[in-house]
Design an enzyme around this catalytic site. Sequence first.
Site, PDB file in Angstrom:
ATOM      1  CG  HIS A  54     117.061 -21.053  13.035  1.00 41.74           C
ATOM      2  ND1 HIS A  54     116.214 -20.492  12.044  1.00 41.74           N
ATOM      3  CD2 HIS A  54     118.141 -21.835  12.095  1.00 41.74           C
ATOM      4  CE1 HIS A  54     116.398 -21.111  10.683  1.00 41.74           C
ATOM      5  NE2 HIS A  54     117.603 -21.682  10.980  1.00 41.74           N
ATOM      6  CD  GLU A  56     114.615 -17.117  15.740  1.00 47.85           C
ATOM      7  OE1 GLU A  56     113.879 -16.365  14.701  1.00 47.85           O
ATOM      8  OE2 GLU A  56     115.433 -17.695  15.493  1.00 47.85           O
ATOM      9  CB  CYS A  84     112.473 -19.160   9.499  1.00 46.92           C
ATOM     10  SG  CYS A  84     112.949 -20.381  10.745  1.00 46.92           S
ATOM     11  CB  CYS A  87     111.922 -19.983  14.526  1.00 45.56           C
ATOM     12  SG  CYS A  87     113.520 -20.416  14.142  1.00 45.56           S
TER      13      CYS A  87
END
Length: 151
Positions: A54, A56, A84, A87
Amino acid sequence: MLDDVKYMELALEQAGVAARQGEVPVGAVLVDERGQVLARACNMPARQCDPTAHAEILVLRQGAKRVGSYRLTGTTLYVTIEPCPMCAGAIVLARIKRLVYGAQDPKTGACATLYNIVQDSRLNHRLEVSRGILAEECRSLIQAFFQKRRK
């Protein structure tokens, strides 16, 4: 004081890169206390064949390497979409000072919408959160991506 709109625009640029590569358009930018960009990244789980890739997570990895520590104290993380649970947990562990995100994520949002991991008093670190910065631009980008995909 950091210019939240300026850095969110940089995160939106990263989200655009992800969209052009066929990834869910999420972008992230990590900034130090002086306003220097330490790292920038976009979603890459499909391209990297890695469910943890991701935006992040990638930006935290880059930032940690750049500063030479996994603790990113004093930094601000800009993300186009609410992080999410995975993260959000990584953000807490990295000791980020402040999180700024654009649009809420009604399906996996873990910074206010479904959960609030980054401000949970049971954890050893909590951070400041600013929500809704360029929210419409962030939301529009991700909605357009999924509408195109569904056609």
